[in-house]
Design a protein around this motif. Structure first.
Motif, PDB file in Angstrom:
ATOM      1  N   ASP A 153       7.665  71.236  19.376  1.00  0.00           N
ATOM      2  CA  ASP A 153       8.264  72.389  20.054  1.00  0.00           C
ATOM      3  C   ASP A 153       9.661  72.692  19.539  1.00  0.00           C
ATOM      4  O   ASP A 153      10.202  73.772  19.772  1.00  0.00           O
ATOM      5  CB  ASP A 153       8.289  72.176  21.570  1.00  0.00           C
ATOM      6  N   LEU A 154      10.246  71.748  18.806  1.00  0.00           N
ATOM      7  CA  LEU A 154      11.592  71.942  18.268  1.00  0.00           C
ATOM      8  C   LEU A 154      11.571  72.617  16.899  1.00  0.00           C
ATOM      9  O   LEU A 154      12.461  73.415  16.579  1.00  0.00           O
ATOM     10  CB  LEU A 154      12.303  70.585  18.160  1.00  0.00           C
ATOM     11  N   VAL A 155      10.547  72.313  16.069  1.00  0.00           N
ATOM     12  CA  VAL A 155      10.590  72.743  14.669  1.00  0.00           C
ATOM     13  C   VAL A 155       9.442  73.664  14.265  1.00  0.00           C
ATOM     14  O   VAL A 155       9.459  74.201  13.150  1.00  0.00           O
ATOM     15  CB  VAL A 155      10.607  71.522  13.738  1.00  0.00           C
ATOM     16  N   ALA A 156       8.448  73.860  15.100  1.00  0.00           N
ATOM     17  CA  ALA A 156       7.304  74.698  14.723  1.00  0.00           C
ATOM     18  C   ALA A 156       7.768  76.088  14.317  1.00  0.00           C
ATOM     19  O   ALA A 156       8.587  76.713  14.998  1.00  0.00           O
ATOM     20  CB  ALA A 156       6.317  74.783  15.885  1.00  0.00           C
ATOM     21  N   GLY A 157       7.268  76.567  13.169  1.00  0.00           N
ATOM     22  CA  GLY A 157       7.602  77.898  12.696  1.00  0.00           C
ATOM     23  C   GLY A 157       8.953  78.028  12.043  1.00  0.00           C
ATOM     24  O   GLY A 157       9.354  79.144  11.673  1.00  0.00           O
ATOM     25  N   THR A 158       9.669  76.931  11.863  1.00  0.00           N
ATOM     26  CA  THR A 158      10.991  76.969  11.225  1.00  0.00           C
ATOM     27  C   THR A 158      10.896  76.419   9.804  1.00  0.00           C
ATOM     28  O   THR A 158       9.902  75.774   9.434  1.00  0.00           O
ATOM     29  CB  THR A 158      12.011  76.125  12.016  1.00  0.00           C
ATOM     30  N   PRO A 159      11.937  76.628   8.986  1.00  0.00           N
ATOM     31  CA  PRO A 159      11.929  76.069   7.630  1.00  0.00           C
ATOM     32  C   PRO A 159      11.827  74.539   7.608  1.00  0.00           C
ATOM     33  O   PRO A 159      11.365  73.972   6.613  1.00  0.00           O
ATOM     34  CB  PRO A 159      13.271  76.538   7.062  1.00  0.00           C
ATOM     35  N   VAL A 160      12.224  73.870   8.692  1.00  0.00           N
ATOM     36  CA  VAL A 160      12.144  72.410   8.738  1.00  0.00           C
ATOM     37  C   VAL A 160      10.698  71.948   8.643  1.00  0.00           C
ATOM     38  O   VAL A 160      10.413  70.855   8.135  1.00  0.00           O
ATOM     39  CB  VAL A 160      12.793  71.876  10.035  1.00  0.00           C
TER      40      VAL A 160
END
Length: 256
Positions: free
Chosen positions: A156-163
């Motif tokens: 939930d913190l990184v989904a869909g982000t460049p990370v």
């Protein structure tokens, strides 16, 4: 030089002699060790004695045997310093653009969404089976593998982000900088260092010699009170790294 009537087993005496020859430079890094027949004739020992001595040296990581080519002294490997200051340096590099030596490494990455195991959930402070992003990253310096990392971030913190995109690895500044890019500031890092022998998949991935121990670092990163990443584990061949930690102890205030 070899005493067949001595208290020390003959193969151990032969291993001692060859070890001393390697240490003295008679057989330098990459040098071919004389053949079994040559060693048998030179020292007046049996073939099995030579084989047992070479097994000892392989287990100590001094020599490697290539079938059909012979046994060679291991090449001297570059030692990489793993220091406690690396996280601050990584964040500074990400914000200022300053170069980092390890940022020049290349990485082989694979990411997937998985349910958190009991261990991962405990380290991240979440419920078991909560979705997390699993990152398997093999870092290489040229063609030499340096470390293998298995790490986990709350989905939930990184989904869909460049990370969450493996194409961004190796990230300049590492995980600290990656999280900073999405507005998450790492404020604390906990590490637990252990030593153990390698697992079969680690032996293959890191190209380690038989008998080489591994340094393992279990790491958890926090942003405030929240755990935002855990690595279980970062695995580094023990003959390619040294750990350096600096601990500042502030003077304790006293009252009269």
């Amino acid at each position: 030089m070899i005493d067949p009537h001595g208290d020390r087993a003959v193969y151990r005496q032969l291993a001692d002699q060859l070890r001393a020859d390697i240490a003295s430079g008679e057989y330098g890094p990459g040098s071919l060790i004389p053949s079994e027949m040559t060693l048998m004739q030179r020292y007046g020992v049996a073939r099995n004695t030579v084989r047992l001595a070479m097994t000892m040296l392989r287990e100590e990581g001094l020599v490697v045997t290539h079938h059909g080519r012979g046994t060679y002294v291991r090449d001297a490997l570059p030692i990489r310093r793993v220091a406690s200051s690396r996280y601050r340096q990584a964040l500074d590099a990400a914000t200022t653009g300053a170069p980092l030596d390890w940022a020049e490494y290349r990485a082989e990455s694979s990411f997937q969404e998985v349910p958190a195991t009991d261990q991962v959930a405990g380290l991240l402070g979440i419920d078991t089976d909560t979705s997390v992003l699993e990152r398997r990253i093999l870092f290489l310096d040229g063609n030499l593998p340096q470390q293998l990392s298995m790490s986990y971030l709350p989905l939930d913190l990184v989904a869909g982000t460049p990370v969450a995109d493996p194409r961004n690895e190796p990230w300049v500044g590492g995980t600290v900088a990656a999280l900073a890019s999405i507005g998450v500031t790492v404020t604390r890092v906990d590490e637990l260092v252990r030593a153990r022998m390698p697992r079969p998949e680690e032996t293959r991935a890191l190209s380690v010699a038989v008998g080489t121990p591994m340094l393992t670092i279990t790491r958890t990163m926090f942003a405030g009170d929240r755990a935002v990443e855990t690595a279980v584990d970062i695995v580094v061949p023990g003959d390619r790294a040294e750990l350096e930690y600096r601990i500042d102890l502030a003077p304790v205030a006293t009252t009269e």
